[in-house]
Design a protein around this motif. Structure first.
Motif, PDB file in Angstrom:
ATOM      1  N   VAL A  24       0.872  -1.025  -0.005  1.00  0.00           N
ATOM      2  CA  VAL A  24      -0.104  -0.005   0.047  1.00  0.00           C
ATOM      3  C   VAL A  24       1.003   1.241  -0.176  1.00  0.00           C
ATOM      4  CG1 VAL A  24      -1.887   1.338   1.316  1.00  0.00           C
ATOM      5  CG2 VAL A  24      -1.725  -1.263   1.023  1.00  0.00           C
ATOM      6  N   TYR A  25       0.744   2.275  -0.872  1.00  0.00           N
ATOM      7  CA  TYR A  25       1.436   3.331  -1.053  1.00  0.00           C
ATOM      8  C   TYR A  25       0.807   4.482  -0.065  1.00  0.00           C
ATOM      9  CZ  TYR A  25       4.010   7.483  -2.786  1.00  0.00           C
ATOM     10  OH  TYR A  25       4.632   8.646  -2.765  1.00  0.00           O
ATOM     11  N   LEU A  26       1.529   5.040   0.930  1.00  0.00           N
ATOM     12  CA  LEU A  26       0.912   6.119   1.786  1.00  0.00           C
ATOM     13  C   LEU A  26       1.802   7.462   1.652  1.00  0.00           C
ATOM     14  CD1 LEU A  26       0.119   3.799   5.004  1.00  0.00           C
ATOM     15  CD2 LEU A  26      -1.235   4.637   3.304  1.00  0.00           C
ATOM     16  N   PRO A  27       1.145   8.273   0.968  1.00  0.00           N
ATOM     17  CA  PRO A  27       1.901   9.527   0.628  1.00  0.00           C
ATOM     18  C   PRO A  27       2.480  10.183   2.108  1.00  0.00           C
ATOM     19  CG  PRO A  27      -0.130   9.652  -0.521  1.00  0.00           C
ATOM     20  CD  PRO A  27      -0.205   8.486   0.242  1.00  0.00           C
ATOM     21  N   GLY A  28       3.795  10.693   1.789  1.00  0.00           N
ATOM     22  CA  GLY A  28       4.145  11.099   3.101  1.00  0.00           C
ATOM     23  C   GLY A  28       5.072   9.905   3.976  1.00  0.00           C
ATOM     24  N   ARG A  29       4.516   8.805   4.091  1.00  0.00           N
ATOM     25  CA  ARG A  29       4.953   7.617   4.702  1.00  0.00           C
ATOM     26  C   ARG A  29       5.772   6.621   3.828  1.00  0.00           C
ATOM     27  NH1 ARG A  29       0.562   6.048   9.487  1.00  0.00           N
ATOM     28  NH2 ARG A  29       0.679   8.097  10.173  1.00  0.00           N
ATOM     29  N   SER A  30       5.298   6.233   2.815  1.00  0.00           N
ATOM     30  CA  SER A  30       5.897   5.170   2.112  1.00  0.00           C
ATOM     31  C   SER A  30       7.170   5.989   1.421  1.00  0.00           C
ATOM     32  CB  SER A  30       5.131   5.016   0.802  1.00  0.00           C
ATOM     33  OG  SER A  30       4.065   4.215   1.414  1.00  0.00           O
ATOM     34  N   ARG A  31       8.101   5.040   0.912  1.00  0.00           N
ATOM     35  CA  ARG A  31       9.475   5.562   0.105  1.00  0.00           C
ATOM     36  C   ARG A  31       8.889   6.310  -1.040  1.00  0.00           C
ATOM     37  NH1 ARG A  31       9.795   2.986  -4.282  1.00  0.00           N
ATOM     38  NH2 ARG A  31       8.913   0.898  -4.776  1.00  0.00           N
ATOM     39  N   GLU A  37       8.882   4.499 -12.028  1.00  0.00           N
ATOM     40  CA  GLU A  37       7.917   3.654 -11.150  1.00  0.00           C
ATOM     41  C   GLU A  37       6.323   4.268 -11.382  1.00  0.00           C
ATOM     42  OE1 GLU A  37       8.412   1.496  -6.918  1.00  0.00           O
ATOM     43  OE2 GLU A  37       9.313   3.307  -7.282  1.00  0.00           O
ATOM     44  N   GLU A  38       5.434   3.729 -11.363  1.00  0.00           N
ATOM     45  CA  GLU A  38       4.007   4.052 -11.634  1.00  0.00           C
ATOM     46  C   GLU A  38       3.214   3.416 -10.638  1.00  0.00           C
ATOM     47  OE1 GLU A  38       0.993   3.867 -15.026  1.00  0.00           O
ATOM     48  OE2 GLU A  38       2.876   4.381 -15.597  1.00  0.00           O
ATOM     49  N   LEU A  39       2.254   4.048 -10.157  1.00  0.00           N
ATOM     50  CA  LEU A  39       1.252   3.377  -9.082  1.00  0.00           C
ATOM     51  C   LEU A  39       0.025   2.779 -10.192  1.00  0.00           C
ATOM     52  CD1 LEU A  39       0.606   6.281  -6.464  1.00  0.00           C
ATOM     53  CD2 LEU A  39       2.062   4.257  -6.238  1.00  0.00           C
TER      54      LEU A  39
END
Length: 117
Positions: A24-31, A37-39
Motif C-alpha cells: 500500500v502506498y501512503l503519501p508522506g509515509r512510503s518511500r 515507477e508508476e502506481l
C-alpha cells in the motif's frame, strides 16, 4: 530432462524482474517513487469503481442522501445496478468560474470477479 527444466527456468527469469508482494502506498509515509515507477490500481480493493470528469478540479465531494434507502450494499458480482447522488464544488482559476455540481450516477454495476480457469 534436467536440461529442459533448467532451460525453462532460465527463460522464465530472463527479462523479468522479481516482483515482491504488493504494498500500500501512503503519501508522506512510503518511500518516494522512482522516476520510472508508476502506481497501479489494485482492483481487488474495490467493489465499485467509476471515474468522473468535470470541467475544473473538485477538491471535495459528498454523497447526498436520497429516498432510495440507506442500507444499500455493493457486493462483487451483484447484478443489481446502483444509483447515487453526489455533489461537488469546483475550484477554477477564476472565482466566477466556480461551480456547484450535483450529479446523479445511475445504472452503476459492481465490479465482476472472473472465475479462475
Amino acid at each position: 530432462m534436467e536440461d529442459e527444466e533448467m532451460h525453462d527456468e532460465q527463460q522464465h527469469s530472463e527479462g523479468e524482474e522479481e516482483e515482491g508482494p504488493a504494498e500500500v502506498y501512503l503519501p508522506g509515509r512510503s518511500r518516494p517513487l522512482a522516476e520510472d515507477e508508476e502506481l497501479v490500481m489494485d482492483k481487488s480493493a474495490y467493489r465499485l469503481y467509476y471515474q468522473l470528469q468535470v470541467e475544473a478540479p473538485s477538491l471535495s465531494f459528498d454523497v447526498v442522501l436520497d429516498c432510495l434507502g440507506d442500507s444499500r450494499t455493493v457486493e462483487v458480482n451483484n447484478p443489481d445496478p446502483i444509483t447515487a447522488y453526489v455533489v461537488a464544488g469546483t475550484q477554477a482559476q477564476e472565482t466566477n468560474e466556480n461551480s456547484l455540481i450535483i450529479m446523479r450516477m445511475a445504472n452503476m454495476k459492481a465490479m465482476v470477479n472472473k472465475p479462475p480457469k
